[in-house]
Design a protein around this motif. Structure first.
Motif, mmCIF file in Angstrom:
data_model
loop_
_atom_site.group_PDB
_atom_site.id
_atom_site.type_symbol
_atom_site.label_atom_id
_atom_site.label_comp_id
_atom_site.label_asym_id
_atom_site.label_seq_id
_atom_site.Cartn_x
_atom_site.Cartn_y
_atom_site.Cartn_z
ATOM 1 N N SER A 21 -7.771 16.519 -39.521
ATOM 2 C CA SER A 21 -8.965 16.152 -39.257
ATOM 3 C C SER A 21 -10.033 17.028 -38.417
ATOM 4 O O SER A 21 -10.857 16.692 -37.971
ATOM 5 N N GLY A 22 -9.398 18.429 -38.470
ATOM 6 C CA GLY A 22 -10.439 19.249 -37.697
ATOM 7 C C GLY A 22 -10.141 19.459 -36.289
ATOM 8 O O GLY A 22 -11.105 19.729 -35.476
ATOM 9 N N HIS A 23 -8.945 18.757 -35.599
ATOM 10 C CA HIS A 23 -9.007 19.033 -34.124
ATOM 11 C C HIS A 23 -8.162 20.276 -33.486
ATOM 12 O O HIS A 23 -7.701 20.301 -32.562
ATOM 13 N N GLY A 24 -8.008 21.138 -34.669
ATOM 14 C CA GLY A 24 -7.448 22.365 -34.181
ATOM 15 C C GLY A 24 -5.844 22.282 -34.019
ATOM 16 O O GLY A 24 -5.434 21.528 -34.880
ATOM 17 N N LYS A 25 -5.242 23.385 -33.305
ATOM 18 C CA LYS A 25 -3.952 23.331 -33.513
ATOM 19 C C LYS A 25 -3.195 22.268 -33.022
ATOM 20 O O LYS A 25 -3.417 21.407 -32.203
ATOM 21 N N MET A 26 -1.859 21.953 -33.855
ATOM 22 C CA MET A 26 -1.234 20.818 -33.523
ATOM 23 C C MET A 26 0.162 21.063 -32.578
ATOM 24 O O MET A 26 0.394 22.387 -32.558
ATOM 25 N N LEU A 27 0.681 20.287 -32.020
ATOM 26 C CA LEU A 27 1.678 20.517 -31.014
ATOM 27 C C LEU A 27 3.068 20.143 -31.932
ATOM 28 O O LEU A 27 3.045 19.236 -32.757
ATOM 29 N N ILE A 28 4.042 20.720 -31.324
ATOM 30 C CA ILE A 28 5.487 20.177 -31.994
ATOM 31 C C ILE A 28 6.065 18.987 -31.062
ATOM 32 O O ILE A 28 5.862 19.435 -29.958
ATOM 33 N N LYS A 29 6.262 18.067 -31.883
ATOM 34 C CA LYS A 29 6.946 17.121 -31.078
ATOM 35 C C LYS A 29 8.364 16.936 -31.588
ATOM 36 O O LYS A 29 8.661 16.819 -32.680
ATOM 37 N N ARG A 30 8.982 16.910 -30.468
ATOM 38 C CA ARG A 30 10.676 16.414 -30.855
ATOM 39 C C ARG A 30 11.018 14.981 -30.181
ATOM 40 O O ARG A 30 10.842 14.936 -29.268
#
Ligand SMILES: [Zn+2]
Length: 283
Positions: A21-30
């Motif tokens: 949706s264009g919010h930029g970089k995603m984080l890694i979630k464990r």
């Protein structure tokens, strides 16, 4: 599949995945998730990408594959089957490559690859794996001192058909009866000649002794060229004739196999070892 979040770890490291949706970089979630798989409660660690703005979660192909492997191994650990990792470690300890292990077990290399990955082996194949990984003698116990040969299975079945004067391997056959004739030929061969006739491994199933992995083998048996097999010795032919004469109808061989204690005492799916051949009572 029920899922529920336990604890989360969010790492702030740079990632390659952007929010759709264009919010930029995603984080890694464990996160550790509780799931129910084949009726068993499991806890597995799942790694996914998470958008910190809109909360959308996404997994890469690698992450999805790794989750599948975690589920498979957690399940196998829970029901006391060898995990993929345990199979790899035990195989490497024996200095076997996948092909060598496959040969030792009468299975294709693709099966070994799948079990070392995320495919769950059946109970009978788990038993066969444990025997094969336990040492060099497993082949003798499972195969009766002979190298497994599909053309020889066909050859033995053809010999039975010749003596009986009828087909015992029919179209769409599940080998319910054929496997019993074959089992007796292999076991009596082992008892009296010191080696089985086909090198086949047999599992104790509810409907009697059955060629292990028969569903995977049946097409190859049908297609096999029996003339490429080592010819039957006269002693082997005599044994086959004796078995056929004793069990002229299919029901007779079926019933006899069900009276054998060497089948009865095995748990469902376990391998019937050739070392039990001396205890046969019906032939
Ligand atoms: Zn977003």
């Amino acid at each position: 599949m029920r899922t529920g979040h336990r604890k989360w770890v969010i790492t702030m490291k740079e990632t390659r995945m952007n929010c759709p949706s264009g919010h930029g970089k995603m984080l890694i979630k464990r996160s550790e998730k509780k799931i129910k798989f084949r009726g068993v409660d499991l806890r597995i660690l799942v790694e996914q990408y998470l958008c910190p703005v809109c909360g959308v979660e996404a997994g890469t192909i690698d992450q999805t594959a790794s989750t599948q492997k975690s589920i498979s191994d957690a399940y196998r650990r829970a029901v006391s089957l060898l995990t993929g990792k345990e199979i790899v470690e035990a195989r490497k300890k024996l200095n076997l490559n996948q092909q060598a292990l496959a040969r030792r077990m009468n299975v294709g290399i693709a099966s070994i690859k799948r079990w070392e990955g995320s495919q769950i082996q059946s109970k009978s194949m788990d038993h066969a794996l444990r025997l094969a990984l336990a040492g060099q003698t497993s082949g003798d116990i499972c195969m009766g001192n002979r190298t497994f040969s599909i053309p020889r299975i066909k050859l033995v079945l053809k010999e039975f058909e010749l003596v009986l004067g009828k087909n015992i391997l029919k179209k769409n056959d599940k080998m319910l009866f054929a496997a019993k004739y074959l089992w007796y030929a292999d076991m009596v061969g082992h008892r009296e000649l010191g080696e089985s006739m086909t090198g086949s491994t047999y599992a104790a199933l509810p409907f009697g002794p059955q060629l292990n992995n028969y569903k995977d083998l049946i097409t190859d048996i049908m297609k096999a060229d029996e003339s490429s097999a080592k010819p039957l010795s006269s002693e082997e032919k005599k044994i086959i004739t004796r078995i056929a004469m004793k069990f002229v109808r299919e029901q007779l061989v079926y019933d006899a196999a069900h009276r054998e204690s060497v089948w009865k005492r095995q748990p469902n799916g376990a391998i019937i070892p050739y070392s039990d051949s001396s205890e046969l009572t019906q032939v």
